[in-house]
Write a protein that holds these residues in place. Structure first.
Motif, PDB file in Angstrom:
ATOM      1  N   PHE A  67       2.179  -8.072  12.057  1.00  0.00           N
ATOM      2  CA  PHE A  67       2.412  -7.888  10.666  1.00  0.00           C
ATOM      3  C   PHE A  67       3.833  -7.882  10.694  1.00  0.00           C
ATOM      4  N   ARG A  68       4.214  -7.783   9.510  1.00  0.00           N
ATOM      5  CA  ARG A  68       5.619  -7.571   9.068  1.00  0.00           C
ATOM      6  C   ARG A  68       6.011  -6.368   8.068  1.00  0.00           C
ATOM      7  N   MET A  69       7.134  -5.654   8.501  1.00  0.00           N
ATOM      8  CA  MET A  69       7.274  -4.581   7.778  1.00  0.00           C
ATOM      9  C   MET A  69       8.943  -4.964   6.934  1.00  0.00           C
ATOM     10  N   MET A  70       8.751  -4.923   5.754  1.00  0.00           N
ATOM     11  CA  MET A  70      10.207  -4.767   4.987  1.00  0.00           C
ATOM     12  C   MET A  70      10.524  -3.351   4.334  1.00  0.00           C
ATOM     13  N   THR A  71      11.599  -2.847   4.916  1.00  0.00           N
ATOM     14  CA  THR A  71      12.048  -1.475   4.710  1.00  0.00           C
ATOM     15  C   THR A  71      12.967  -1.562   3.511  1.00  0.00           C
ATOM     16  N   LEU A  72      12.828  -0.813   2.617  1.00  0.00           N
ATOM     17  CA  LEU A  72      13.658  -0.743   1.498  1.00  0.00           C
ATOM     18  C   LEU A  72      14.220   0.713   1.219  1.00  0.00           C
ATOM     19  N   ALA A  73      15.656   0.674   0.888  1.00  0.00           N
ATOM     20  CA  ALA A  73      16.195   2.149   0.787  1.00  0.00           C
ATOM     21  C   ALA A  73      15.426   3.050  -0.395  1.00  0.00           C
ATOM     22  N   SER A  79      12.147  -5.182  -6.221  1.00  0.00           N
ATOM     23  CA  SER A  79      11.890  -6.452  -6.927  1.00  0.00           C
ATOM     24  C   SER A  79      12.255  -7.446  -5.660  1.00  0.00           C
ATOM     25  N   HIS A  80      12.762  -7.216  -4.429  1.00  0.00           N
ATOM     26  CA  HIS A  80      13.105  -8.079  -3.474  1.00  0.00           C
ATOM     27  C   HIS A  80      11.772  -8.213  -2.710  1.00  0.00           C
ATOM     28  N   SER A  81      10.570  -7.487  -2.739  1.00  0.00           N
ATOM     29  CA  SER A  81       9.706  -7.454  -1.999  1.00  0.00           C
ATOM     30  C   SER A  81       8.708  -8.585  -2.320  1.00  0.00           C
ATOM     31  N   TYR A  82       7.698  -8.959  -1.447  1.00  0.00           N
ATOM     32  CA  TYR A  82       6.649 -10.124  -1.627  1.00  0.00           C
ATOM     33  C   TYR A  82       5.912  -9.694  -2.802  1.00  0.00           C
ATOM     34  N   ALA A  83       5.558  -8.489  -2.785  1.00  0.00           N
ATOM     35  CA  ALA A  83       4.414  -7.957  -3.721  1.00  0.00           C
ATOM     36  C   ALA A  83       5.001  -8.317  -5.209  1.00  0.00           C
ATOM     37  N   ALA A  84       6.277  -8.284  -5.396  1.00  0.00           N
ATOM     38  CA  ALA A  84       6.964  -8.150  -6.599  1.00  0.00           C
ATOM     39  C   ALA A  84       6.607  -9.520  -7.336  1.00  0.00           C
ATOM     40  N   GLN A  85       6.471 -10.700  -6.685  1.00  0.00           N
ATOM     41  CA  GLN A  85       6.050 -11.870  -7.101  1.00  0.00           C
ATOM     42  C   GLN A  85       4.926 -11.957  -7.885  1.00  0.00           C
ATOM     43  N   PHE A  86       3.824 -10.917  -7.625  1.00  0.00           N
ATOM     44  CA  PHE A  86       2.500 -11.001  -8.459  1.00  0.00           C
ATOM     45  C   PHE A  86       2.510  -9.669  -9.023  1.00  0.00           C
ATOM     46  N   ARG A  94      11.029   3.364  -9.965  1.00  0.00           N
ATOM     47  CA  ARG A  94      11.841   4.349 -10.132  1.00  0.00           C
ATOM     48  C   ARG A  94      11.646   5.530  -8.741  1.00  0.00           C
ATOM     49  N   PHE A  95      10.939   5.169  -7.762  1.00  0.00           N
ATOM     50  CA  PHE A  95      10.535   5.847  -6.433  1.00  0.00           C
ATOM     51  C   PHE A  95      11.811   6.118  -5.740  1.00  0.00           C
ATOM     52  N   GLU A  96      12.188   7.480  -5.526  1.00  0.00           N
ATOM     53  CA  GLU A  96      13.535   7.707  -4.956  1.00  0.00           C
ATOM     54  C   GLU A  96      13.714   7.687  -3.334  1.00  0.00           C
ATOM     55  N   GLY A  97      12.448   7.625  -2.804  1.00  0.00           N
ATOM     56  CA  GLY A  97      12.571   7.696  -1.213  1.00  0.00           C
ATOM     57  C   GLY A  97      12.569   6.424  -0.622  1.00  0.00           C
ATOM     58  N   GLY A  98      12.638   6.280   0.592  1.00  0.00           N
ATOM     59  CA  GLY A  98      12.636   4.945   1.409  1.00  0.00           C
ATOM     60  C   GLY A  98      11.208   4.387   1.232  1.00  0.00           C
ATOM     61  N   MET A  99      10.909   3.172   1.220  1.00  0.00           N
ATOM     62  CA  MET A  99       9.718   2.430   1.140  1.00  0.00           C
ATOM     63  C   MET A  99       9.444   1.172   2.197  1.00  0.00           C
ATOM     64  N   VAL A 100       8.352   1.101   2.571  1.00  0.00           N
ATOM     65  CA  VAL A 100       7.880  -0.060   3.663  1.00  0.00           C
ATOM     66  C   VAL A 100       6.928  -0.869   2.974  1.00  0.00           C
ATOM     67  N   GLU A 101       7.280  -2.226   2.989  1.00  0.00           N
ATOM     68  CA  GLU A 101       6.107  -3.131   2.391  1.00  0.00           C
ATOM     69  C   GLU A 101       5.382  -3.645   3.760  1.00  0.00           C
ATOM     70  N   ILE A 102       4.130  -3.559   3.952  1.00  0.00           N
ATOM     71  CA  ILE A 102       3.398  -4.188   5.132  1.00  0.00           C
ATOM     72  C   ILE A 102       2.832  -5.397   4.640  1.00  0.00           C
ATOM     73  N   LEU A 136       4.295   3.344   1.570  1.00  0.00           N
ATOM     74  CA  LEU A 136       4.093   2.277   2.332  1.00  0.00           C
ATOM     75  C   LEU A 136       3.327   1.333   1.005  1.00  0.00           C
ATOM     76  N   PHE A 137       3.440   0.287   0.984  1.00  0.00           N
ATOM     77  CA  PHE A 137       2.786  -0.439   0.191  1.00  0.00           C
ATOM     78  C   PHE A 137       2.639  -1.941   0.578  1.00  0.00           C
ATOM     79  N   GLY A 138       1.789  -2.720  -0.150  1.00  0.00           N
ATOM     80  CA  GLY A 138       1.626  -4.177   0.295  1.00  0.00           C
ATOM     81  C   GLY A 138       0.172  -4.652  -0.779  1.00  0.00           C
TER      82      GLY A 138
END
Length: 248
Positions: A67-73, A79-86, A94-102, A136-138
């Protein structure tokens, strides 16, 4: 990419970060077999922005999952995530914490040992703890582009697992199945519904995860997927302890 030092060894399996072109090609070949069928490379522009984790048999080195992980501050970068396409992710921006897209989470055909997923989630947990990630999201995929075989599972998601209004994604893709509205009056058969949930989605839900109110028809990969989110603070304590035990 953050390149968190990840190297777990639990039972028959190890999880480690991909190192170099040979590892990346092995992951992309497995992804192609799982998501597209046959031989080839499943690669896209998001690969370069991600850390890639390989799950291998400790004795043979055979690749059994990846799997792959994209880490966002923060959500400001979603908007840079894969999911943002869809999905319209304005709320999560507006989420203030760090995020990781799986993403591109897959297990080799015929590899059915639940320890594979356990070790994979241990690697995710190590990464989350190292970087203070808050969510986490994906995209969690159902097989095929028709909703018909998945009605009970989608109805269960509608009844029990829709995301909170403040985070729930809006519609952005051209082709969607608005299951929360369409199945408003459908009562799912519980046994069929749970059996019909993809293993990855079951893992998310066991951690207190939630989903979008609609599914996206992905003609490219031949799947029907729902946006899935897990707030780290909402993971049940017993589940969090079990994950950290694997992560070491």
């Amino acid at each position: 990419m953050l390149q968190t030092p990840i190297h777990l060894s639990r039972g028959r399996y190890t999880a480690r970060l991909a190192r170099g072109a040979k590892d990346m090609e092995a992951a992309q070949r497995l992804r192609h077999r799982v998501f597209r069928g046959g031989e080839g490379l499943d690669a896209d522009r998001f690969d370069a922005a991600c850390d890639h984790v390989l799950v291998e048999e400790a004795e043979t080195g055979a690749l059994v999952g990846c799997f792959r992980m994209m880490t966002l501050a923060s959500g400001a970068d979603i908007s840079h995530s894969y999911a943002a396409q869809f999905y319209d992710l304005e709320g999560l921006a507006r989420f203030e914490g760090g995020m990781v897209e799986i993403g591109r989470f897959c297990v080799a055909p015929g590899a059915i040992d639940p320890d594979i997923l356990r070790v994979a989630w241990g690697a995710v947990t190590a990464h989350v703890d190292a970087h203070g990630v808050g969510m986490l999201f994906g995209c969690s995929s159902f097989e095929g582009t028709s909703a018909a075989p998945h009605i009970d599972a989608l109805s269960l998601l509608k009844d029990r697992h829709l995301g909170p209004d403040c985070w729930r994604p809006g519609v952005k893709a051209d082709e969607v199945y608005a299951f929360a509205a369409v199945l408003r009056d459908h009562a799912p058969d519980p046994r069929t519904a749970v059996k019909g949930l993809p293993p990855l989605l079951r893992s998310y839900l066991a951690m207190g995860g939630w989903v979008s109110d609609h599914a996206v028809v992905d003609r490219d990969l031949g799947t029907l997927h729902v946006f899935t989110g897990v707030e780290i603070a909402a993971i049940p304590p017993a589940r969090a302890r079990a994950l950290r035990a694997v992560a070491g």
